[in-house]
Design a protein around this motif. Structure first.
Motif, PDB file in Angstrom:
ATOM      1  N   ASN A   1      32.778  58.416  39.899  1.00  0.00           N
ATOM      2  CA  ASN A   1      31.907  57.236  39.955  1.00  0.00           C
ATOM      3  C   ASN A   1      32.008  56.669  41.372  1.00  0.00           C
TER       4      ASN A   1
ATOM      5  N   VAL B   1      32.600  52.624  42.151  1.00  0.00           N
ATOM      6  CA  VAL B   1      33.855  51.886  41.976  1.00  0.00           C
ATOM      7  C   VAL B   1      34.498  51.550  43.312  1.00  0.00           C
TER       8      VAL B   1
ATOM      9  N   ASN C   1      31.684  56.029  25.379  1.00  0.00           N
ATOM     10  CA  ASN C   1      30.774  55.813  26.502  1.00  0.00           C
ATOM     11  C   ASN C   1      31.374  56.489  27.723  1.00  0.00           C
TER      12      ASN C   1
ATOM     13  N   LYS D   1      30.388  56.683  30.643  1.00  0.00           N
ATOM     14  CA  LYS D   1      30.275  55.950  31.903  1.00  0.00           C
ATOM     15  C   LYS D   1      31.463  54.993  32.063  1.00  0.00           C
ATOM     16  N   LYS D   2      32.023  54.582  30.932  1.00  0.00           N
ATOM     17  CA  LYS D   2      33.233  53.753  30.926  1.00  0.00           C
ATOM     18  C   LYS D   2      34.182  54.328  29.875  1.00  0.00           C
TER      19      LYS D   2
ATOM     20  N   ASN E   1      37.424  55.763  27.622  1.00  0.00           N
ATOM     21  CA  ASN E   1      38.661  55.139  27.125  1.00  0.00           C
ATOM     22  C   ASN E   1      39.894  55.710  27.816  1.00  0.00           C
TER      23      ASN E   1
ATOM     24  N   THR F   1      40.671  53.744  36.726  1.00  0.00           N
ATOM     25  CA  THR F   1      40.899  53.556  35.293  1.00  0.00           C
ATOM     26  C   THR F   1      40.896  52.077  34.928  1.00  0.00           C
TER      27      THR F   1
ATOM     28  N   GLU G   1      39.634  49.530  36.624  1.00  0.00           N
ATOM     29  CA  GLU G   1      38.340  48.913  36.905  1.00  0.00           C
ATOM     30  C   GLU G   1      37.323  49.221  35.817  1.00  0.00           C
ATOM     31  N   LEU G   2      37.419  50.410  35.206  1.00  0.00           N
ATOM     32  CA  LEU G   2      36.473  50.803  34.165  1.00  0.00           C
ATOM     33  C   LEU G   2      37.013  50.533  32.755  1.00  0.00           C
ATOM     34  N   GLY G   3      38.163  49.878  32.678  1.00  0.00           N
ATOM     35  CA  GLY G   3      38.674  49.409  31.389  1.00  0.00           C
ATOM     36  C   GLY G   3      39.333  50.444  30.518  1.00  0.00           C
TER      37      GLY G   3
END
Length: 312
Positions: free
Chosen positions: A130, A133, A151, A153-154, A156, A235, A237-239
């Motif tokens: 990505n 970011v 998802n 794009k984000k 787990n 990781t 930043e994307l939760g």
């Protein structure tokens, strides 16, 4: 000097044993190999011979073609034909689960280390990136070996695969002599990468990584552990949760078990504020193998164990 009373195993002994296993397998398969390094296939074009299931090799080819068509990178490692390639190992371990649409063994092993598997339809893909970011709009961006989630794009889970590696990659600017290695935590402008717009230090501050021990370091932690901190920051930043997939036999990343204070991962965790430790986990290759074997649905796992000397 007495070398015999050192109580910790050495990486070279671990790697030599696996080289022997890889060389023996290539010999049994009658694959052409390098004359002096028989654990490496003769040509980079032979990398498909390093993949256990043909359908996984076909899947990799297909994914690469789709990425290229969309003008996206799909970075196959230069040494994918190496018998101990961590990328090939990951393709061999998780690729069949993706191709056959059976992530249950992966779910079992992830849940086994205390993480919560998401509800709904979960997918897994290799080589995630990505550019937004860190604003990495030129060159090769930060890439994650495997991501898992509803998802993508984000995701787990962000999985970094290590096999016989001895380290996390360092910063090329420091390695090339373009940086003196001082810690820029108190002055981001001292970092050339920050100067050209990369957001590494901005996100280090946002997620609290420079509020703890890292603020007191005189040297830049990115110089030696650039890869680790970029992947952890992406990781966060994307939760998601960062998962290091590694071999329990290797003395490099974790020595003996997760409670050990020795190894690269315990050291790096000691530099990260405690409230973030739940976002960084270790998963052993052996745990995934056990879950796949217990499922009873994947007879190829025996070939994987043989190829990588598990049980030896």
């Amino acid at each position: 000097m007495n070398k015999t009373n050192w109580s910790f195993p050495r990486h070279i002994h671990y790697e030599r044993a696996l080289r022997d296993v890889a060389a023996k397998r290539f010999l049994e398969k009658n694959y052409p190999v390098r004359q002096k390094m028989k654990y490496i296939l003769a040509s980079r074009d032979d990398w498909r011979k390093n993949i256990i299931l043909p359908e996984v090799a076909s899947y990799i080819d297909d994914q690469k073609a789709k990425h290229e068509q969309a003008k996206l990178s799909y970075p196959l490692h230069r040494y994918l034909h190496h018998g101990l390639s961590s990328q090939a190992m990951l393709f061999n371990l998780v690729g069949p689960l993706i191709v056959r649409n059976d992530l249950e063994p992966l779910k079992s092993s992830i849940v086994g280390i205390g993480l919560e598997w998401p509800d709904g339809e979960v997918k897994a893909v290799f080589e995630f990136e990505n550019r937004e970011v860190f604003r990495e709009f030129q060159g090769q961006p930060t890439s994650i070996d495997l991501v898992i989630g509803e998802n993508l794009k984000k995701p787990n889970f962000f999985v970094e695969s290590k096999f016989v590696e001895k380290e996390f990659g360092g910063c090329s600017l420091f390695e090339k002599g373009d940086c003196d290695g001082r810690n820029p935590a108190s002055d981001f402008a001292a970092c050339y990468l920050h100067h050209i717009g990369r957001q590494y230090w901005v996100l280090m501050k946002k997620h609290g990584l420079i509020n703890g021990p890292l603020a007191k370091e005189s040297t830049c932690i990115m110089a030696g552990y650039y890869q680790f901190f970029r992947e952890v920051l992406m990781t966060l930043e994307l939760g998601g949760v960062f998962v290091l997939l590694c071999d329990s036999r290797s003395p490099t990343f974790v020595y003996q078990d997760r409670s050990s204070s020795r190894g690269l991962m315990p050291f790096l965790l000691s530099l990260i504020p405690g409230h973030l430790h739940s976002k960084i986990k270790i998963l052993y290759i052996q745990e995934v193998v056990e879950a796949i074997r217990e499922s009873g649905r994947h007879v190829w796992i025996g070939e994987f164990e043989k190829k990588y000397g598990l049980g030896c």
